[in-house]
Design a protein around this motif. Sequence first.
Motif, PDB file in Angstrom:
ATOM      1  N   MET A 166       0.845  -1.178   0.000  1.00  0.00           N
ATOM      2  CA  MET A 166       0.000   0.000   0.000  1.00  0.00           C
ATOM      3  C   MET A 166       0.888   1.238   0.000  1.00  0.00           C
ATOM      4  O   MET A 166       2.067   1.161   0.317  1.00  0.00           O
ATOM      5  CB  MET A 166      -0.948  -0.030   1.193  1.00  0.00           C
ATOM      6  N   ARG A 167       0.316   2.356  -0.329  1.00  0.00           N
ATOM      7  CA  ARG A 167       1.058   3.616  -0.374  1.00  0.00           C
ATOM      8  C   ARG A 167       0.923   4.342   0.966  1.00  0.00           C
ATOM      9  O   ARG A 167      -0.132   4.285   1.600  1.00  0.00           O
ATOM     10  CB  ARG A 167       0.526   4.492  -1.493  1.00  0.00           C
ATOM     11  N   LEU A 168       1.966   5.040   1.343  1.00  0.00           N
ATOM     12  CA  LEU A 168       1.961   5.767   2.608  1.00  0.00           C
ATOM     13  C   LEU A 168       0.830   6.785   2.659  1.00  0.00           C
ATOM     14  O   LEU A 168       0.195   6.949   3.693  1.00  0.00           O
ATOM     15  CB  LEU A 168       3.320   6.453   2.823  1.00  0.00           C
ATOM     16  N   ARG A 169       0.510   7.431   1.549  1.00  0.00           N
ATOM     17  CA  ARG A 169      -0.535   8.464   1.562  1.00  0.00           C
ATOM     18  C   ARG A 169      -1.920   7.890   1.885  1.00  0.00           C
ATOM     19  O   ARG A 169      -2.827   8.627   2.253  1.00  0.00           O
ATOM     20  CB  ARG A 169      -0.566   9.234   0.255  1.00  0.00           C
ATOM     21  N   ASP A 170      -2.091   6.573   1.745  1.00  0.00           N
ATOM     22  CA  ASP A 170      -3.379   5.949   2.028  1.00  0.00           C
ATOM     23  C   ASP A 170      -3.548   5.577   3.500  1.00  0.00           C
ATOM     24  O   ASP A 170      -4.610   5.089   3.895  1.00  0.00           O
ATOM     25  CB  ASP A 170      -3.546   4.694   1.166  1.00  0.00           C
ATOM     26  N   CYS A 171      -2.529   5.803   4.295  1.00  0.00           N
ATOM     27  CA  CYS A 171      -2.562   5.422   5.706  1.00  0.00           C
ATOM     28  C   CYS A 171      -3.152   6.547   6.551  1.00  0.00           C
ATOM     29  O   CYS A 171      -3.228   7.694   6.120  1.00  0.00           O
ATOM     30  CB  CYS A 171      -1.149   5.076   6.175  1.00  0.00           C
ATOM     31  N   THR A 172      -3.560   6.200   7.748  1.00  0.00           N
ATOM     32  CA  THR A 172      -4.204   7.166   8.628  1.00  0.00           C
ATOM     33  C   THR A 172      -3.346   7.402   9.875  1.00  0.00           C
ATOM     34  O   THR A 172      -2.511   6.563  10.232  1.00  0.00           O
ATOM     35  CB  THR A 172      -5.596   6.665   9.051  1.00  0.00           C
ATOM     36  N   PRO A 173      -3.561   8.544  10.541  1.00  0.00           N
ATOM     37  CA  PRO A 173      -2.795   8.822  11.756  1.00  0.00           C
ATOM     38  C   PRO A 173      -2.900   7.680  12.765  1.00  0.00           C
ATOM     39  O   PRO A 173      -3.965   7.102  12.967  1.00  0.00           O
ATOM     40  CB  PRO A 173      -3.442  10.104  12.283  1.00  0.00           C
ATOM     41  N   GLY A 174      -1.753   7.349  13.330  1.00  0.00           N
ATOM     42  CA  GLY A 174      -1.673   6.248  14.281  1.00  0.00           C
ATOM     43  C   GLY A 174      -1.149   4.966  13.668  1.00  0.00           C
ATOM     44  O   GLY A 174      -0.702   4.074  14.392  1.00  0.00           O
ATOM     45  N   ASP A 175      -1.214   4.835  12.347  1.00  0.00           N
ATOM     46  CA  ASP A 175      -0.720   3.618  11.686  1.00  0.00           C
ATOM     47  C   ASP A 175       0.781   3.481  11.890  1.00  0.00           C
ATOM     48  O   ASP A 175       1.534   4.449  11.731  1.00  0.00           O
ATOM     49  CB  ASP A 175      -1.017   3.637  10.186  1.00  0.00           C
ATOM     50  N   ARG A 176       1.228   2.284  12.238  1.00  0.00           N
ATOM     51  CA  ARG A 176       2.656   1.958  12.355  1.00  0.00           C
ATOM     52  C   ARG A 176       3.007   1.086  11.165  1.00  0.00           C
ATOM     53  O   ARG A 176       2.331   0.079  10.908  1.00  0.00           O
ATOM     54  CB  ARG A 176       2.936   1.230  13.661  1.00  0.00           C
ATOM     55  N   LEU A 177       4.055   1.473  10.454  1.00  0.00           N
ATOM     56  CA  LEU A 177       4.346   0.870   9.162  1.00  0.00           C
ATOM     57  C   LEU A 177       5.823   0.566   8.998  1.00  0.00           C
ATOM     58  O   LEU A 177       6.668   1.152   9.661  1.00  0.00           O
ATOM     59  CB  LEU A 177       3.920   1.840   8.054  1.00  0.00           C
ATOM     60  N   THR A 178       6.103  -0.333   8.069  1.00  0.00           N
ATOM     61  CA  THR A 178       7.461  -0.621   7.645  1.00  0.00           C
ATOM     62  C   THR A 178       7.599  -0.165   6.202  1.00  0.00           C
ATOM     63  O   THR A 178       6.767  -0.509   5.368  1.00  0.00           O
ATOM     64  CB  THR A 178       7.766  -2.130   7.739  1.00  0.00           C
ATOM     65  N   LEU A 179       8.635   0.622   5.937  1.00  0.00           N
ATOM     66  CA  LEU A 179       8.881   1.096   4.583  1.00  0.00           C
ATOM     67  C   LEU A 179       9.429  -0.044   3.738  1.00  0.00           C
ATOM     68  O   LEU A 179      10.397  -0.693   4.114  1.00  0.00           O
ATOM     69  CB  LEU A 179       9.872   2.263   4.603  1.00  0.00           C
ATOM     70  N   CYS A 180       8.799  -0.290   2.599  1.00  0.00           N
ATOM     71  CA  CYS A 180       9.207  -1.382   1.714  1.00  0.00           C
ATOM     72  C   CYS A 180      10.009  -0.878   0.520  1.00  0.00           C
ATOM     73  O   CYS A 180      11.015  -1.482   0.150  1.00  0.00           O
ATOM     74  CB  CYS A 180       7.990  -2.138   1.196  1.00  0.00           C
ATOM     75  N   ARG A 181       9.550   0.218  -0.098  1.00  0.00           N
ATOM     76  CA  ARG A 181      10.172   0.657  -1.348  1.00  0.00           C
ATOM     77  C   ARG A 181       9.901   2.134  -1.588  1.00  0.00           C
ATOM     78  O   ARG A 181       8.844   2.638  -1.226  1.00  0.00           O
ATOM     79  CB  ARG A 181       9.582  -0.165  -2.488  1.00  0.00           C
ATOM     80  N   LEU A 182      10.863   2.797  -2.217  1.00  0.00           N
ATOM     81  CA  LEU A 182      10.721   4.194  -2.609  1.00  0.00           C
ATOM     82  C   LEU A 182      10.611   4.244  -4.127  1.00  0.00           C
ATOM     83  O   LEU A 182      11.460   3.696  -4.815  1.00  0.00           O
ATOM     84  CB  LEU A 182      11.949   5.004  -2.182  1.00  0.00           C
ATOM     85  N   ARG A 183       9.604   4.898  -4.642  1.00  0.00           N
ATOM     86  CA  ARG A 183       9.418   5.041  -6.089  1.00  0.00           C
ATOM     87  C   ARG A 183       9.437   6.525  -6.445  1.00  0.00           C
ATOM     88  O   ARG A 183       8.416   7.100  -6.803  1.00  0.00           O
ATOM     89  CB  ARG A 183       8.089   4.431  -6.512  1.00  0.00           C
ATOM     90  N   VAL A 184      10.595   7.137  -6.278  1.00  0.00           N
ATOM     91  CA  VAL A 184      10.750   8.567  -6.517  1.00  0.00           C
ATOM     92  C   VAL A 184      11.939   8.805  -7.446  1.00  0.00           C
ATOM     93  O   VAL A 184      12.735   7.899  -7.690  1.00  0.00           O
ATOM     94  CB  VAL A 184      10.956   9.340  -5.195  1.00  0.00           C
ATOM     95  N   ARG A 185      12.066  10.038  -7.935  1.00  0.00           N
ATOM     96  CA  ARG A 185      13.212  10.400  -8.775  1.00  0.00           C
ATOM     97  C   ARG A 185      14.503  10.204  -7.980  1.00  0.00           C
ATOM     98  O   ARG A 185      14.496  10.255  -6.747  1.00  0.00           O
ATOM     99  CB  ARG A 185      13.118  11.859  -9.201  1.00  0.00           C
ATOM    100  N   ALA A 186      15.598   9.997  -8.687  1.00  0.00           N
ATOM    101  CA  ALA A 186      16.889   9.712  -8.052  1.00  0.00           C
ATOM    102  C   ALA A 186      17.281  10.801  -7.048  1.00  0.00           C
ATOM    103  O   ALA A 186      17.738  10.501  -5.941  1.00  0.00           O
ATOM    104  CB  ALA A 186      17.966   9.537  -9.106  1.00  0.00           C
ATOM    105  N   ALA A 187      17.116  12.062  -7.410  1.00  0.00           N
ATOM    106  CA  ALA A 187      17.481  13.152  -6.503  1.00  0.00           C
ATOM    107  C   ALA A 187      16.622  13.136  -5.243  1.00  0.00           C
ATOM    108  O   ALA A 187      17.122  13.344  -4.131  1.00  0.00           O
ATOM    109  CB  ALA A 187      17.356  14.495  -7.214  1.00  0.00           C
ATOM    110  N   ASP A 188      15.335  12.883  -5.411  1.00  0.00           N
ATOM    111  CA  ASP A 188      14.439  12.802  -4.248  1.00  0.00           C
ATOM    112  C   ASP A 188      14.767  11.579  -3.400  1.00  0.00           C
ATOM    113  O   ASP A 188      14.709  11.634  -2.179  1.00  0.00           O
ATOM    114  CB  ASP A 188      12.981  12.756  -4.698  1.00  0.00           C
ATOM    115  N   GLN A 189      15.104  10.476  -4.060  1.00  0.00           N
ATOM    116  CA  GLN A 189      15.435   9.260  -3.329  1.00  0.00           C
ATOM    117  C   GLN A 189      16.668   9.474  -2.457  1.00  0.00           C
ATOM    118  O   GLN A 189      16.686   9.060  -1.304  1.00  0.00           O
ATOM    119  CB  GLN A 189      15.667   8.093  -4.282  1.00  0.00           C
TER     120      GLN A 189
END
Length: 76
Positions: A1-24
């Motif tokens: 799932m995407r981080l933006r779809d989560c709600t306050p209080g959710d505890r998550l593990t980051l799996c992958r970044l899909r951003v431009r190289a500079a942003d990454q």
Amino acid sequence: MRLRDCTPGDRLTLCRLRVRAADQLRLLELGFVPGALLQVVARGATGGLLVGLGDARVALDGATAGALLVEPAGAR
């Protein structure tokens, strides 16, 4: 799932970044590495998120939050 779809209080593990190289590179410098534990602290009116990462709080815009793939903490 995407981080933006989560709600306050959710505890998550980051799996992958899909951003431009500079942003990454910047996100990696801030600690957004695969396996990092995150908590959604608050949601902004325009879709941004305030995310807890260790002792830090980081504000992300909606587009960046949509590019980070996460899973519930402890799901693996």
